[in-house]
Design a protein around this motif. Structure first.
Motif, PDB file in Angstrom:
ATOM      1  N   ILE A 260       4.608  -5.601   5.709  1.00 50.30           N
ATOM      2  CA  ILE A 260       3.321  -5.382   5.865  1.00 50.30           C
ATOM      3  C   ILE A 260       2.493  -5.762   4.592  1.00 50.30           C
ATOM      4  O   ILE A 260       1.625  -6.228   4.661  1.00 50.30           O
ATOM      5  CB  ILE A 260       3.182  -3.754   6.248  1.00 50.30           C
ATOM      6  N   GLU A 261       3.323  -5.496   3.430  1.00 47.93           N
ATOM      7  CA  GLU A 261       2.655  -5.815   2.109  1.00 47.93           C
ATOM      8  C   GLU A 261       3.809  -6.605   1.196  1.00 47.93           C
ATOM      9  O   GLU A 261       5.116  -6.238   1.197  1.00 47.93           O
ATOM     10  CB  GLU A 261       2.316  -4.694   1.532  1.00 47.93           C
TER      11      GLU A 261
ATOM     12  N   TYR B 133      -7.329   0.032  -1.701  1.00 48.74           N
ATOM     13  CA  TYR B 133      -5.629  -0.552  -1.561  1.00 48.74           C
ATOM     14  C   TYR B 133      -5.720  -2.134  -1.674  1.00 48.74           C
ATOM     15  O   TYR B 133      -4.797  -2.618  -2.249  1.00 48.74           O
ATOM     16  CB  TYR B 133      -5.083   0.063  -0.251  1.00 48.74           C
TER      17      TYR B 133
ATOM     18  N   GLU C  57      -0.097   5.587   5.196  1.00 45.74           N
ATOM     19  CA  GLU C  57      -1.570   5.116   5.360  1.00 45.74           C
ATOM     20  C   GLU C  57      -1.540   3.403   5.277  1.00 45.74           C
ATOM     21  O   GLU C  57      -2.301   2.625   6.247  1.00 45.74           O
ATOM     22  CB  GLU C  57      -2.379   5.535   4.349  1.00 45.74           C
ATOM     23  N   LYS C  58      -0.811   3.000   4.320  1.00 43.12           N
ATOM     24  CA  LYS C  58      -0.962   1.365   4.245  1.00 43.12           C
ATOM     25  C   LYS C  58      -0.240   0.921   5.403  1.00 43.12           C
ATOM     26  O   LYS C  58      -0.755   0.014   6.026  1.00 43.12           O
ATOM     27  CB  LYS C  58      -0.163   0.936   2.990  1.00 43.12           C
TER      28      LYS C  58
ATOM     29  N   MET D 241       0.694   7.933   1.338  1.00 44.14           N
ATOM     30  CA  MET D 241       0.308   6.609   1.027  1.00 44.14           C
ATOM     31  C   MET D 241       0.929   5.337   1.728  1.00 44.14           C
ATOM     32  O   MET D 241       0.362   4.387   2.127  1.00 44.14           O
ATOM     33  CB  MET D 241       0.204   6.262  -0.520  1.00 44.14           C
TER      34      MET D 241
ATOM     35  N   MET E 238      -7.988  -2.250   6.270  1.00 42.75           N
ATOM     36  CA  MET E 238      -7.457  -2.036   4.911  1.00 42.75           C
ATOM     37  C   MET E 238      -8.545  -1.517   3.986  1.00 42.75           C
ATOM     38  O   MET E 238      -9.618  -1.840   4.135  1.00 42.75           O
ATOM     39  CB  MET E 238      -6.870  -3.419   4.241  1.00 42.75           C
TER      40      MET E 238
ATOM     41  N   TRP F 225       1.783  12.800  -1.683  1.00 42.36           N
ATOM     42  CA  TRP F 225       1.139  11.589  -1.888  1.00 42.36           C
ATOM     43  C   TRP F 225       1.803  10.305  -1.475  1.00 42.36           C
ATOM     44  O   TRP F 225       1.206   9.324  -1.051  1.00 42.36           O
ATOM     45  CB  TRP F 225       0.496  11.545  -3.205  1.00 42.36           C
TER      46      TRP F 225
END
Lengths: 177, 374
Positions: free
Chosen positions: A37-38, A5, B87-88, B84, A1, B80
């Motif tokens: 994931i988040e 972020y 990418e996460k 993003m 990570m 973007w």
């Protein structure tokens, strides 16, 4: 990570707090959804979706006053419905996952809780064929009214013709003619 | 003599899909009582290009050019959001210089998008001159973006893990020269429109959206801030390098009427242009040297799972929901855009308005049809 972020997850809500609140209010034992994931995510059975959503919106420690997104994923026999909620008061978000069968799947509409759910559910109905019980206006939104099938389902077959327009995939032999 | 009985009934009027002030291909079926709208039903989907379906058919990297087409007025920001999210999902680290370049191009794109929004709203209200001024400035921004990536409208500039090209020589000088020229011009355009009596009369106290209603319908971005809710993803859930930059979040205060009217939404956009100029200047001061892209595998296989990522685009936060089953292409991509939610509020909002004011409402919400239909 990336360290850049990593800072974002400061607003992540502790999932145990939500699970306890739902247990206190409704006596339901919900489980956490591990596939996120988040952020925090929980699984809600389809029959108690409406009551859980009501608690999430009304409870003074949660106040999820906004439904950011509603969508679905067709995976094998299941239709996974995702609801993303946000609270401006506490600046936290949560994802609610509800699994219904892909064939003839039905779930209560949440448009009585959030008006914004009206169009989002219409889109899910149109593209994935999920029926929302109690929705005031469940019609197609993106596709034409007379379209057959729901295009984002994995078992969808592309039509070869619509309203007299040929839609067969172009092959090389055809180009040579 | 037999007197004919007079009766009154609603008249159904069709507006669009080919209509100059619907900002794209949108249709409204309006039931009117004289000149008052009794019921307004938007009919969308004319620009549905099944972008979400296309995403499921191709590798992760190949979908980036399609995100340009989701919102071609602000393609950088749409790029973007998707990059993003992936990418996460895949845990890709973006070099710092790339983050700065991303912010610069996105804020330039935000300025050009807001210029179109402001100019088009004026043109809908009958003022043609400001539109020409706004588009002239937008041309300069297109030139700058062409300098950095070679395209003027659909850029495909960002890649997974960074950006495709470094800033060419003179990009910094030309951009700063443009900003020096643009700031007084923006004041001029602002004065030309915002203080105009006719324009104010058309926008003031029209279609008031309260903060509660905005939250209920999930309005986002300038439309939400116009209703007095101070929320900006760049500020409240900072991503990239936005937490190191100094900028304000303008909100509607009932500048010439009531909080949440068309005029507030318009002023918020005009103010945001100023903030974007500030952000770009800071970025050029702070931008480090270094790599512009991380090394990313050609065949990308992110771990299975799902993610919902929000970024602040000119039309509010764009939510990209991506579900991944560990394969080389996404299992599902859902794009929730600002225009979609802004459009869903119109049936409730339009009731009781004049037909001519419906045009003002669409203009003030800055609805872009391709983003609405995807």
């Amino acid at each position: 990570m990336s360290p850049i972020y990593a800072r974002m997850s400061e607003v992540v809500l502790n999932i145990d707090v939500v699970l306890n609140i739902v247990k206190d209010e409704l006596g339901l034992d919900l489980v956490q959804d591990e596939s996120a994931i988040e952020g925090s995510s929980l699984v809600v059975p389809s029959e108690s979706l409406l009551s859980v959503m009501e608690v999430l919106r009304q409870h003074e420690k949660l106040k999820f006053r906004v439904l950011m997104s509603q969508t679905g994923v067709h995976r094998g026999e299941d239709m996974l419905l995702f609801y993303h909620l946000h609270s401006y008061e506490f600046s936290h978000t949560i994802c609610v996952l509800c699994v219904v069968p892909a064939e003839g799947g039905e779930v209560d509409s949440v448009s009585c809780i959030w008006s914004g759910a009206d169009w989002l559910e219409r889109e899910t109905f149109d593209l994935l064929g999920v029926h929302f019980k109690g929705h005031p206006n469940l019609r197609r939104i993106m596709m034409p009214e007379d379209w057959e099938g729901h295009p984002l389902r994995k078992d969808y077959k592309m039509p070869t013709e619509y309203a007299g327009i040929d839609n067969t995939p172009c092959s090389l032999e055809k180009l040579d003619d | 003599m037999v007197k004919e009985e007079l009766k009154t009934e609603y008249m159904t009027i069709n507006m669009g899909p080919q209509h100059p002030s619907t900002h794209g291909v949108i249709r409204f079926v309006i039931k009117t009582d004289g000149e008052i709208i009794h019921h307004c039903e938007p009919d969308v989907g004319y620009l549905h290009r099944s972008i979400e379906k296309i995403a499921e058919l191709m590798p992760w990297q190949s979908f980036i050019p399609y995100t340009d087409r989701v919102d071609y007025v602000a393609a950088m920001n749409a790029n973007w959001s998707y990059c993003m999210a992936v990418e996460k999902l895949a845990g890709i680290e973006v070099p710092e210089r790339a983050e700065y370049l991303r912010v610069i191009v996105s804020e330039l794109n935000r300025i050009s998008s807001h210029l179109v929004a402001i100019g088009a709203a004026d043109m809908d209200m009958g003022a043609y001159t400001p539109f020409i001024h706004a588009l002239r400035e937008r041309e300069s921004i297109n030139d700058l973006l062409e300098l950095i990536c070679g395209a003027r409208l659909t850029y495909n500039y960002m890649s997974l893990g960074g950006v495709r090209f470094d800033a060419p020589p003179l990009f910094k000088e030309k951009t700063l020269a443009f900003l020096d020229h643009f700031e007084p011009v923006h004041e001029q355009i602002h004065r030309l429109i915002s203080d105009n009596h006719i324009f104010q009369k058309r926008f003031r106290k029209v279609a008031v959206v309260s903060a509660d209603m905005a939250k209920k319908y999930n309005l986002v971005g300038p439309n939400l801030r116009g209703s007095g809710v101070k929320f900006d993803v760049r500020k409240d859930e900072p991503y990239s390098i936005y937490d190191q930059l100094d900028f304000d979040v303008p909100v509607g205060k009932g500048f010439e009427g009531v909080v949440g009217d068309c005029y507030d939404r318009y002023i918020v956009r005009a103010e945001e242009i100023r903030q974007s100029v500030r952000i770009i200047r800071q970025c050029f001061d702070k931008m480090p040297e270094g790599d512009i892209a991380a090394k990313v595998k050609r065949v990308l296989k992110p771990p299975a799972g799902h993610i919902y990522v929000r970024t602040e685009t000119p039309r509010g936060d764009a939510g990209y929901f991506i579900s991944c089953d560990g394969k080389t292409s996404p299992e599902r991509v859902k794009i929730r855009t600002g225009s979609f939610t802004a459009m869903s509020i119109i049936p409730e909002l339009a009731k009781g308005l004049f037909i001519a004011d419906l045009v003002a409402v669409i203009g003030s919400f800055d609805i872009v049809a391709p983003e609405l239909d995807r």
